[in-house]
Motif scaffolding. Structure first.
Motif, PDB file in Angstrom:
ATOM      1  N   PRO A  16       0.865  -1.223   0.122  1.00  0.00           N
ATOM      2  CA  PRO A  16      -0.102  -0.134  -0.085  1.00  0.00           C
ATOM      3  C   PRO A  16       0.781   1.266  -0.064  1.00  0.00           C
ATOM      4  N   TRP A  17       1.970   1.270   0.806  1.00  0.00           N
ATOM      5  CA  TRP A  17       2.922   2.394   0.841  1.00  0.00           C
ATOM      6  C   TRP A  17       3.485   2.501  -0.591  1.00  0.00           C
ATOM      7  N   ASP A  19       2.350   1.590  -3.625  1.00  0.00           N
ATOM      8  CA  ASP A  19       1.430   2.068  -4.760  1.00  0.00           C
ATOM      9  C   ASP A  19       0.839   3.178  -4.603  1.00  0.00           C
ATOM     10  N   SER A  20       0.595   3.676  -3.133  1.00  0.00           N
ATOM     11  CA  SER A  20       0.239   5.341  -2.825  1.00  0.00           C
ATOM     12  C   SER A  20       1.177   6.286  -3.244  1.00  0.00           C
ATOM     13  N   ALA A  21       2.622   5.874  -2.848  1.00  0.00           N
ATOM     14  CA  ALA A  21       3.773   6.712  -3.296  1.00  0.00           C
ATOM     15  C   ALA A  21       3.710   7.000  -4.633  1.00  0.00           C
ATOM     16  N   SER A  22       3.236   5.903  -5.286  1.00  0.00           N
ATOM     17  CA  SER A  22       3.460   6.168  -6.888  1.00  0.00           C
ATOM     18  C   SER A  22       2.291   7.236  -7.338  1.00  0.00           C
ATOM     19  N   VAL A  23       1.141   7.084  -6.687  1.00  0.00           N
ATOM     20  CA  VAL A  23      -0.010   7.942  -7.060  1.00  0.00           C
ATOM     21  C   VAL A  23       0.556   9.333  -6.466  1.00  0.00           C
ATOM     22  N   LEU A  24       1.353   9.681  -5.447  1.00  0.00           N
ATOM     23  CA  LEU A  24       1.528  10.670  -5.230  1.00  0.00           C
ATOM     24  C   LEU A  24       2.664  11.503  -5.812  1.00  0.00           C
ATOM     25  N   PHE A  25       3.641  10.912  -6.217  1.00  0.00           N
ATOM     26  CA  PHE A  25       4.749  11.417  -7.124  1.00  0.00           C
ATOM     27  C   PHE A  25       4.475  11.514  -8.510  1.00  0.00           C
ATOM     28  N   GLY A  26       3.712  10.509  -8.951  1.00  0.00           N
ATOM     29  CA  GLY A  26       3.213  10.691 -10.399  1.00  0.00           C
ATOM     30  C   GLY A  26       2.206  11.819 -10.543  1.00  0.00           C
ATOM     31  N   GLY A  27       1.374  11.903  -9.546  1.00  0.00           N
ATOM     32  CA  GLY A  27       0.334  13.227  -9.771  1.00  0.00           C
ATOM     33  C   GLY A  27       1.420  14.459  -9.610  1.00  0.00           C
ATOM     34  N   LEU A 151       0.475  -5.479  -5.708  1.00  0.00           N
ATOM     35  CA  LEU A 151       0.512  -3.839  -5.688  1.00  0.00           C
ATOM     36  C   LEU A 151       1.701  -3.398  -6.110  1.00  0.00           C
ATOM     37  N   ILE A 152       2.946  -3.973  -5.938  1.00  0.00           N
ATOM     38  CA  ILE A 152       4.066  -3.104  -6.664  1.00  0.00           C
ATOM     39  C   ILE A 152       3.943  -3.281  -8.030  1.00  0.00           C
ATOM     40  N   ALA A 153       3.362  -4.225  -8.707  1.00  0.00           N
ATOM     41  CA  ALA A 153       3.312  -4.463 -10.186  1.00  0.00           C
ATOM     42  C   ALA A 153       2.113  -3.157 -10.374  1.00  0.00           C
ATOM     43  N   LYS A 154       1.090  -3.089  -9.590  1.00  0.00           N
ATOM     44  CA  LYS A 154       0.262  -2.075  -9.931  1.00  0.00           C
ATOM     45  C   LYS A 154       0.689  -0.661  -9.835  1.00  0.00           C
ATOM     46  N   SER A 155       1.733  -0.488  -8.958  1.00  0.00           N
ATOM     47  CA  SER A 155       2.174   0.936  -8.766  1.00  0.00           C
ATOM     48  C   SER A 155       2.889   1.451 -10.043  1.00  0.00           C
ATOM     49  N   PHE A 156       3.422   0.747 -10.912  1.00  0.00           N
ATOM     50  CA  PHE A 156       3.958   1.284 -12.059  1.00  0.00           C
ATOM     51  C   PHE A 156       2.876   1.746 -12.862  1.00  0.00           C
ATOM     52  N   LEU A 157       1.945   1.181 -13.330  1.00  0.00           N
ATOM     53  CA  LEU A 157       0.745   1.600 -13.978  1.00  0.00           C
ATOM     54  C   LEU A 157       0.224   2.794 -13.057  1.00  0.00           C
ATOM     55  N   ASP A 158      -0.036   2.883 -12.054  1.00  0.00           N
ATOM     56  CA  ASP A 158      -0.698   4.011 -11.289  1.00  0.00           C
ATOM     57  C   ASP A 158       0.120   5.119 -11.494  1.00  0.00           C
ATOM     58  N   PHE A 159       1.550   5.036 -11.251  1.00  0.00           N
ATOM     59  CA  PHE A 159       2.427   6.152 -11.522  1.00  0.00           C
ATOM     60  C   PHE A 159       2.149   6.816 -12.731  1.00  0.00           C
ATOM     61  N   PHE A 160       2.062   6.310 -13.911  1.00  0.00           N
ATOM     62  CA  PHE A 160       1.925   6.930 -15.215  1.00  0.00           C
ATOM     63  C   PHE A 160       0.527   7.487 -15.352  1.00  0.00           C
ATOM     64  N   THR A 161      -0.391   6.642 -14.664  1.00  0.00           N
ATOM     65  CA  THR A 161      -1.953   7.142 -14.701  1.00  0.00           C
ATOM     66  C   THR A 161      -2.230   8.469 -14.334  1.00  0.00           C
ATOM     67  N   ALA A 162      -1.507   8.425 -12.911  1.00  0.00           N
ATOM     68  CA  ALA A 162      -1.666   9.687 -12.162  1.00  0.00           C
ATOM     69  C   ALA A 162      -1.040  11.021 -12.647  1.00  0.00           C
ATOM     70  N   ALA A 163       0.191  10.669 -13.402  1.00  0.00           N
ATOM     71  CA  ALA A 163       0.993  11.797 -14.033  1.00  0.00           C
ATOM     72  C   ALA A 163       0.181  12.316 -15.374  1.00  0.00           C
ATOM     73  N   ILE A 164      -0.487  11.578 -16.118  1.00  0.00           N
ATOM     74  CA  ILE A 164      -1.194  11.785 -17.125  1.00  0.00           C
ATOM     75  C   ILE A 164      -2.400  12.618 -16.775  1.00  0.00           C
ATOM     76  N   ALA A 175      -3.243  13.929  -3.967  1.00  0.00           N
ATOM     77  CA  ALA A 175      -4.099  14.001  -2.733  1.00  0.00           C
ATOM     78  C   ALA A 175      -4.876  12.462  -2.705  1.00  0.00           C
ATOM     79  N   ILE A 176      -5.109  11.899  -4.118  1.00  0.00           N
ATOM     80  CA  ILE A 176      -6.056  10.550  -4.027  1.00  0.00           C
ATOM     81  C   ILE A 176      -5.105   9.769  -3.356  1.00  0.00           C
ATOM     82  N   ALA A 177      -3.744   9.967  -3.095  1.00  0.00           N
ATOM     83  CA  ALA A 177      -2.791   8.778  -2.641  1.00  0.00           C
ATOM     84  C   ALA A 177      -3.365   8.563  -1.105  1.00  0.00           C
ATOM     85  N   ILE A 178      -3.920   9.593  -0.303  1.00  0.00           N
ATOM     86  CA  ILE A 178      -4.051   9.494   1.093  1.00  0.00           C
ATOM     87  C   ILE A 178      -5.319   8.466   1.077  1.00  0.00           C
TER      88      ILE A 178
END
Length: 251
Positions: A16-17, A19-27, A151-164, A175-178
Motif C-alpha cells: 500500500p505504501w 502504490d500510494s507513493a506512486s500516485v503521490l509522486f506521479g500526480g 500491488l508493486i506491479a500495480k504501482s508502475f501503472l498507477d504512476f503513469f496514470t496519475a501523471a497523465i 491527494a488521492i494517495a491518502i
C-alpha cells in the motif's frame, strides 16, 4: 489438523505504501509538467488507460462462477449507492480536496473543462485508484500472505496514470494517495479475518463484480458513457455473501 497462521499484516505491509507513493509522486510530476506535455499525449493516453480498465474488467468478469449472484450484487449495490448519494458525496469530497490542494500548491494549467466535467473525471479516477479489483485483491493477498508483488506491479501503472491525469486534474491527483493508502491498509489488515473464510469461488465472484465496475469506469474515462461508478461500489460488499448464499441454496 494443520492450521495456516496468517502473516501479521501490520508488521510487513509495504505494497500500500509503494502504490500510494506512486500516485503521490506521479500526480505531482504530471501537475508540474502539465504545460510541457503535448496535448495529443494528454488526450490519447487517458483513452488508453480507459481501455486498459475495460480490458482488466473483462478479464475479471469471465472468472465468474455464479452469474446470477454477480448480477444481483451489482443491482443491490448500485441501488444502495444511489439511495445514499455515494457518488455525490465523493464528488463533494473531491471538490474539497481540490480546494485544499489549490490553496497550498500552484494551480495546474486550465484544461478547459467545466466544474462538472472536472468532478466527473476526478470521481472516475478516484474509483480507478481506490477501488480497482487489482488493488483490492492485492491488498487482501498481502494481508494474508505477506506477498506485496501484486500491488508493486500495480504501482508502475498507477504512476503513469496519475501523471497523465494530473495534467487535467492538477495537484489534487496526488491527494488521492491518502484515501487509497487508507483503503488498502484497511483491506490488508482485515484480510486476516476475511480471507480464511473465503473460497476460490467466492473470490472469483467478488472479482467479477469488481470487473464490472472497472468496465464501467473504463467507459466513463473514455467518455463513452457516464456510468455512476462510485454508486456501484457497495456491490463489492454484497458480492461474497450473495455468492455464498447462492451456492448454498442453488448449488
Amino acid at each position: 489438523m494443520n492450521v495456516a497462521v496468517p502473516v501479521p499484516a501490520h508488521h510487513h505491509l509495504v505494497g500500500p505504501w509503494i502504490d500510494s507513493a506512486s500516485v503521490l509522486f506521479g500526480g505531482a510530476i504530471g501537475a508540474a509538467l502539465a504545460t510541457r506535455l503535448p496535448e495529443r499525449l494528454r488526450t490519447a493516453l487517458p483513452l488508453t488507460f480507459g481501455l486498459c480498465s475495460m480490458g482488466l474488467g473483462v478479464a475479471l468478469i469471465v472468472q465468474v462462477h455464479h452469474l446470477a449472484a454477480m448480477v444481483l450484487s451489482l443491482i443491490l449495490g448500485a441501488g444502495v449507492g444511489e439511495l445514499i448519494f455515494l457518488e455525490k458525496g465523493i464528488g463533494l469530497a473531491g471538490d474539497r480536496i481540490r480546494g485544499i490542494a489549490d490553496r497550498f500548491l500552484p494551480r495546474s494549467a486550465d484544461s478547459g473543462e467545466s466544474e462538472a466535467e472536472y468532478l466527473q473525471t476526478f470521481v472516475a479516477v478516484l474509483v480507478l485508484f481506490c477501488a480497482s479489483g487489482t488493488g483490492i485483491f492485492g491488498s487482501m493477498k498481502e494481508g494474508i500472505t505477506g506477498d506485496p508483488t501484486i500491488l508493486i506491479a500495480k504501482s508502475f501503472l498507477d504512476f503513469f496514470t496519475a501523471a497523465i491525469f494530473a495534467t487535467r486534474l492538477g495537484w489534487a491527483t496526488s491527494a488521492i494517495a491518502i484515501p487509497q493508502c487508507i483503503i488498502q491498509i484497511s483491506l490488508a489488515l482485515g484480510a486476516t479475518v476475511i480471507m480464511p473464510l473465503t473460497t476460490p469461488v467466492l473470490i472469483a465472484d467478488f472479482s467479477s463484480v469488481g470487473g464490472l465496475i472497472m468496465l464501467a469506469t473504463g467507459f466513463r474515462i473514455c467518455g463513452i458513457l457516464r456510468f455512476p461508478v462510485a454508486n456501484m461500489l457497495p456491490a463489492l460488499a454484497f458480492a461474497m455473501p450473495i455468492s455464498a448464499l447462492w451456492a448454498r441454496f442453488f448449488g
